[in-house]
Design a protein around this motif. Structure first.
Motif, PDB file in Angstrom:
ATOM      1  N   TRP A  31       0.819  -1.209   0.000  1.00  0.00           N
ATOM      2  CA  TRP A  31       0.000   0.000   0.000  1.00  0.00           C
ATOM      3  C   TRP A  31       0.858   1.267   0.000  1.00  0.00           C
ATOM      4  O   TRP A  31       0.608   2.184  -0.771  1.00  0.00           O
ATOM      5  CB  TRP A  31      -0.922  -0.010   1.217  1.00  0.00           C
ATOM      6  N   ARG A  34       2.855   1.607  -3.429  1.00  0.00           N
ATOM      7  CA  ARG A  34       2.148   1.378  -4.688  1.00  0.00           C
ATOM      8  C   ARG A  34       2.342   2.508  -5.692  1.00  0.00           C
ATOM      9  O   ARG A  34       2.358   2.265  -6.912  1.00  0.00           O
ATOM     10  CB  ARG A  34       0.650   1.161  -4.433  1.00  0.00           C
ATOM     11  N   HIS A  35       2.491   3.759  -5.223  1.00  0.00           N
ATOM     12  CA  HIS A  35       2.631   4.882  -6.152  1.00  0.00           C
ATOM     13  C   HIS A  35       3.962   4.832  -6.889  1.00  0.00           C
ATOM     14  O   HIS A  35       4.047   5.211  -8.062  1.00  0.00           O
ATOM     15  CB  HIS A  35       2.481   6.208  -5.413  1.00  0.00           C
ATOM     16  N   ARG A  36       4.996   4.383  -6.205  1.00  0.00           N
ATOM     17  CA  ARG A  36       6.316   4.270  -6.836  1.00  0.00           C
ATOM     18  C   ARG A  36       6.579   2.864  -7.354  1.00  0.00           C
ATOM     19  O   ARG A  36       7.689   2.567  -7.811  1.00  0.00           O
ATOM     20  CB  ARG A  36       7.410   4.666  -5.844  1.00  0.00           C
ATOM     21  N   GLN A  37       5.576   2.027  -7.254  1.00  0.00           N
ATOM     22  CA  GLN A  37       5.716   0.630  -7.687  1.00  0.00           C
ATOM     23  C   GLN A  37       6.907  -0.038  -7.007  1.00  0.00           C
ATOM     24  O   GLN A  37       7.701  -0.738  -7.643  1.00  0.00           O
ATOM     25  CB  GLN A  37       5.850   0.550  -9.213  1.00  0.00           C
ATOM     26  N   THR A 104      14.359   4.553  -2.278  1.00  0.00           N
ATOM     27  CA  THR A 104      12.954   4.395  -2.676  1.00  0.00           C
ATOM     28  C   THR A 104      12.275   3.258  -1.915  1.00  0.00           C
ATOM     29  O   THR A 104      11.050   3.134  -1.942  1.00  0.00           O
ATOM     30  CB  THR A 104      12.837   4.105  -4.193  1.00  0.00           C
TER      31      THR A 104
END
Length: 271
Positions: A31, A34-37, A104
């Motif tokens: 969760w 998820r935006h940066r995979q 990241t």
């Protein structure tokens, strides 16, 4: 409750807590990342594996005398011999190293580890508190001669109660370990509560194996297991002289894992 039934599957409550902690950690990591995979799922599995290996090695190092003559037993993890805190420390240090190398990964991995550890800590503390609140059941069983024996009357010294059956392979494998421990630790009483069998089956088993097991009690209706919340065999329970449950062990005991649990019992008795 020592065991949990999930359909046909039966597992120790502590194992269920660990699996749920891993699931929540994976869900949190997915969760947050998820935006940066950046899904840290594989890293979480690797950290869990590292923690388990270190926890096992720490246990082996502490109880090395029990592994010296049979080194192959190091990989026989059926005895449940793990020291939790060294494993957690190793997993956290490795997690910090991963986050330092890959910026990241920091947020999703950090959040996943935090949620997983919080849930595991809360669940483990709850199970520990429930165990500490569990007392020796007031139950009367029959001995091999058919005489009634009240379990609580045996509690004038620390009690080790083993739930077993002759048809259970891990029960049969651990019996020599328990019998040897009874001879060595005469200040404790080992009681073997057979689940669901009669004297004939037990006598045949003793004759075949040559074991001498005093204090065998018959629980033909499996009442004791129901009272302590365990449907799995073997189960071994450890009680101090106040009738307080100090520890429990699901599955087969080795010399090392039994020594670990007896150490807990002695420490509780000394308090």
């Amino acid at each position: 409750m020592l065991t949990v039934n999930i359909g046909p599957l039966m597992m120790a409550s502590s194992h269920l807590v660990l699996l749920l902690s891993l699931f929540l950690a994976m869900l949190t990591g997915w969760w947050v990342g998820r935006h940066r995979q950046r899904n840290p799922e594989k890293h979480l599995f690797n950290l869990l594996l590292l923690g388990l290996v270190v926890a096992r090695l720490a246990f082996v190092a502490l109880y090395f005398e029990h592994f010296r003559d049979n080194p192959w037993k190091v990989i026989d993890i059926r005895d449940g011999g793990f020291l939790v805190w060294p494993g957690i420390a190793a997993a956290l240090l490795a997690g910090l190293w991963l986050a330092w190398r890959d910026t990241t990964l920091r947020r999703p991995l950090g959040a996943a580890l935090l949620v997983g550890l919080i849930f595991w800590g809360a669940g483990s503390y709850t199970l520990h508190a429930l165990q500490k609140g569990t007392r020796l059941p007031a139950i009367t069983l029959l001995d091999m001669q058919g005489n009634q024996v009240a379990i609580q009357d045996l509690n004038d010294r620390p009690l080790v109660i083993n739930l077993w059956a002759t048809w259970c392979p891990p029960c049969r494998r651990e019996m020599p370990v328990l019998a040897a421990a009874q001879e060595q630790h005469t200040d404790m009483l080992f009681v073997y509560v057979n689940q669901g069998e009669g004297p004939g089956d037990i006598e045949h088993f003793l004759e075949k194996t040559g074991l001498r097991l005093p204090n065998i009690l018959l629980d033909t209706s499996n009442q004791f297991g129901q009272l302590v919340g365990s449907r799995a065999l073997p189960t071994t329970l450890f009680y101090d002289t106040r009738g307080q449950q100090v520890a429990s062990h699901m599955g087969e005991l080795s010399e090392a894992s039994l020594a670990y649990q007896l150490g807990k019992l002695r420490a509780a008795e000394a308090r």
